[in-house]
Design a protein around this motif. Structure first.
Motif, PDB file in Angstrom:
ATOM      1  N   TRP A   1       0.811  -1.223   0.000  1.00 52.20           N
ATOM      2  CA  TRP A   1       0.000   0.000   0.000  1.00 52.20           C
ATOM      3  C   TRP A   1       0.839   1.265   0.000  1.00 52.20           C
ATOM      4  O   TRP A   1       0.298   2.356   0.233  1.00 52.20           O
ATOM      5  CB  TRP A   1      -0.916   0.009   1.222  1.00 52.20           C
ATOM      6  CG  TRP A   1      -1.915  -1.094   1.251  1.00 52.20           C
ATOM      7  CD1 TRP A   1      -1.970  -2.131   2.148  1.00 52.20           C
ATOM      8  CD2 TRP A   1      -3.034  -1.279   0.376  1.00 52.20           C
ATOM      9  NE1 TRP A   1      -3.043  -2.943   1.879  1.00 52.20           N
ATOM     10  CE2 TRP A   1      -3.714  -2.444   0.801  1.00 52.20           C
ATOM     11  CE3 TRP A   1      -3.519  -0.568  -0.723  1.00 52.20           C
ATOM     12  CZ2 TRP A   1      -4.854  -2.913   0.151  1.00 52.20           C
ATOM     13  CZ3 TRP A   1      -4.656  -1.038  -1.366  1.00 52.20           C
ATOM     14  CH2 TRP A   1      -5.317  -2.195  -0.921  1.00 52.20           C
ATOM     15  N   ARG A   2       2.149   1.160  -0.241  1.00 49.42           N
ATOM     16  CA  ARG A   2       3.041   2.312  -0.104  1.00 49.42           C
ATOM     17  C   ARG A   2       2.557   3.523  -0.914  1.00 49.42           C
ATOM     18  O   ARG A   2       2.572   4.654  -0.412  1.00 49.42           O
ATOM     19  CB  ARG A   2       4.469   1.918  -0.513  1.00 49.42           C
ATOM     20  CG  ARG A   2       4.591   1.402  -1.951  1.00 49.42           C
ATOM     21  CD  ARG A   2       5.881   0.584  -2.122  1.00 49.42           C
ATOM     22  NE  ARG A   2       5.998   0.046  -3.478  1.00 49.42           N
ATOM     23  CZ  ARG A   2       5.371  -1.054  -3.918  1.00 49.42           C
ATOM     24  NH1 ARG A   2       4.560  -1.717  -3.109  1.00 49.42           N
ATOM     25  NH2 ARG A   2       5.561  -1.497  -5.146  1.00 49.42           N
ATOM     26  N   HIS A   3       2.137   3.312  -2.165  1.00 47.07           N
ATOM     27  CA  HIS A   3       1.697   4.427  -3.012  1.00 47.07           C
ATOM     28  C   HIS A   3       0.409   5.052  -2.476  1.00 47.07           C
ATOM     29  O   HIS A   3       0.257   6.275  -2.467  1.00 47.07           O
ATOM     30  CB  HIS A   3       1.466   3.949  -4.450  1.00 47.07           C
ATOM     31  CG  HIS A   3       2.633   3.255  -5.062  1.00 47.07           C
ATOM     32  ND1 HIS A   3       3.854   3.855  -5.242  1.00 47.07           N
ATOM     33  CD2 HIS A   3       2.772   1.995  -5.548  1.00 47.07           C
ATOM     34  CE1 HIS A   3       4.691   3.007  -5.812  1.00 47.07           C
ATOM     35  NE2 HIS A   3       4.055   1.868  -6.014  1.00 47.07           N
ATOM     36  N   GLN A   4      -0.514   4.209  -2.051  1.00 52.92           N
ATOM     37  CA  GLN A   4      -1.818   4.694  -1.605  1.00 52.92           C
ATOM     38  C   GLN A   4      -1.719   5.420  -0.256  1.00 52.92           C
ATOM     39  O   GLN A   4      -2.400   6.428  -0.042  1.00 52.92           O
ATOM     40  CB  GLN A   4      -2.808   3.534  -1.504  1.00 52.92           C
ATOM     41  CG  GLN A   4      -3.306   3.021  -2.842  1.00 52.92           C
ATOM     42  CD  GLN A   4      -2.257   2.275  -3.648  1.00 52.92           C
ATOM     43  OE1 GLN A   4      -1.527   1.446  -3.107  1.00 52.92           O
ATOM     44  NE2 GLN A   4      -2.162   2.567  -4.943  1.00 52.92           N
ATOM     45  N   MET A   5      -0.889   4.919   0.634  1.00 58.03           N
ATOM     46  CA  MET A   5      -0.751   5.538   1.955  1.00 58.03           C
ATOM     47  C   MET A   5      -0.272   6.973   1.841  1.00 58.03           C
ATOM     48  O   MET A   5      -0.812   7.886   2.479  1.00 58.03           O
ATOM     49  CB  MET A   5       0.216   4.727   2.815  1.00 58.03           C
ATOM     50  CG  MET A   5      -0.292   3.364   3.221  1.00 58.03           C
ATOM     51  SD  MET A   5       0.914   2.488   4.248  1.00 58.03           S
ATOM     52  CE  MET A   5       0.783   3.406   5.798  1.00 58.03           C
TER      53      MET A   5
END
Length: 318
Positions: free
Chosen positions: A42-46
């Motif tokens: 989820w790195r991009h979404q967080m």
């Protein structure tokens, strides 16, 4: 990535890892991973939701990543992860949250709303819709040799995976799950045999990303991950009788996600049958999207998520 902080919370007898970013006073979003993922998926979404004024939280489920595993993983079920998720919210003093679940994270997200409706402001799922009771026993019967059935057999995946190092196993699974056809092995082969050693990683998944995943699976192993979801699929969707999720939901699914090839799945979503259980659902198909659509097209998925969150931000008020 440096902006993301990490903590451990003690819930239900286990120390669970939670990654987070954003102000504690902001509306909260909890991200629930699938397999072979961890919080890192989820790195991009967080970062995107935090930049837009939300608080992003991404736990590693028990037995995954940096979270502790129970002493007897073989006794675990989806119910444990649903309880853990509710307990994490309580531990972080979050009274209401938007839930975003990918893959089997969806099998946690919807029952969370059914069992704890007061906690859930809304739901987004990626790659998997609401699962009706007994879904994989009666409605979505998998073909013989399909990877979930192979991995459900005690000892079979262990023997298959055991021929390779952890990094190769994760790489092979990412390659297989990025394809538009479900991984199905013939009688005399195993799932890992379906990937040629020369097959490259998907273009959007880097060697650095692979190393992050591999390092955490080196720590956790696959023992719990094989139990939940694969050896628990018979229980999927059985948490509540006559379920109906009233929360406003969004399903995002790639047009080339192999999940749509599960017998009955595509028709279940496109015909609107799924709306018997989630009447307030919108479905968005992403052209060329794979099972990892959020990593493949992060900007596009972030925009869909942010549009949903901003349109429903008032629902997070308590």
């Amino acid at each position: 990535m440096d902006q993301i902080s990490h903590r451990f919370v003690q819930v239900n007898g286990l120390k669970l890892h939670v990654a987070e970013i954003g102000l504690e006073s902001s509306p909260a979003v909890i991200f629930l991973h699938g397999f072979p993922e961890i919080w890192y998926t989820w790195r991009h979404q967080m970062i995107a939701v935090a930049s837009a004024g939300f608080r992003a939280i991404a736990p590693d489920f028990r037995g995954y990543g940096l979270s502790e595993s129970p002493a007897e993983p073989e006794k675990a079920s989806f119910a444990d992860l649903i309880t853990d998720t509710a307990s994490i919210l309580d531990a972080l003093a979050i009274s209401k949250v938007f839930v975003i679940g990918k893959d089997f994270g969806a099998i946690i997200a919807y029952p969370l709303a059914l069992l704890h409706p007061e906690k859930v402001a809304g739901i987004i799922t990626l790659g998997l819709p609401f699962m009706p009771p007994g879904a994989f026993k009666h409605q979505f019967v998998l073909p013989e040799g399909a990877y979930p059935l192979r991995w459900a057999e005690p000892g079979r995946a262990e023997a298959d995976f055991g021929r390779f190092d952890t990094k190769t196993v994760v790489k092979n699974i990412y390659i297989l799950f990025s394809q538009s056809e479900m991984a199905i092995a013939s009688e005399n082969e195993e799932i890992m045999d379906l990937v040629k050693p020369s097959t490259p990683l998907p273009s959007w998944f880097t060697e650095k990303d692979l190393a992050e995943y591999a390092a955490l699976y080196e720590k956790s192993g696959f023992r719990f991950a094989l139990q939940v979801p694969y050896r628990s699929l018979g229980m999927a969707g059985s948490e509540v009788q006559d379920p109906k999720v009233e929360a406003k939901t969004l399903l995002i699914i790639g047009e080339k996600d192999y999940v749509l090839k599960i017998p009955g799945m595509d028709e279940y979503v496109r015909s609107g049958e799924v709306k018997k259980y989630v009447p307030n659902q919108e479905t968005i198909y992403v052209p060329d999207g794979s099972h990892f659509v959020h990593e493949q097209f992060p900007d596009q998925i972030n925009q869909l998520i942010l549009t949903y969150l901003h349109n429903n931000k008032h629902l997070a008020a308590v």
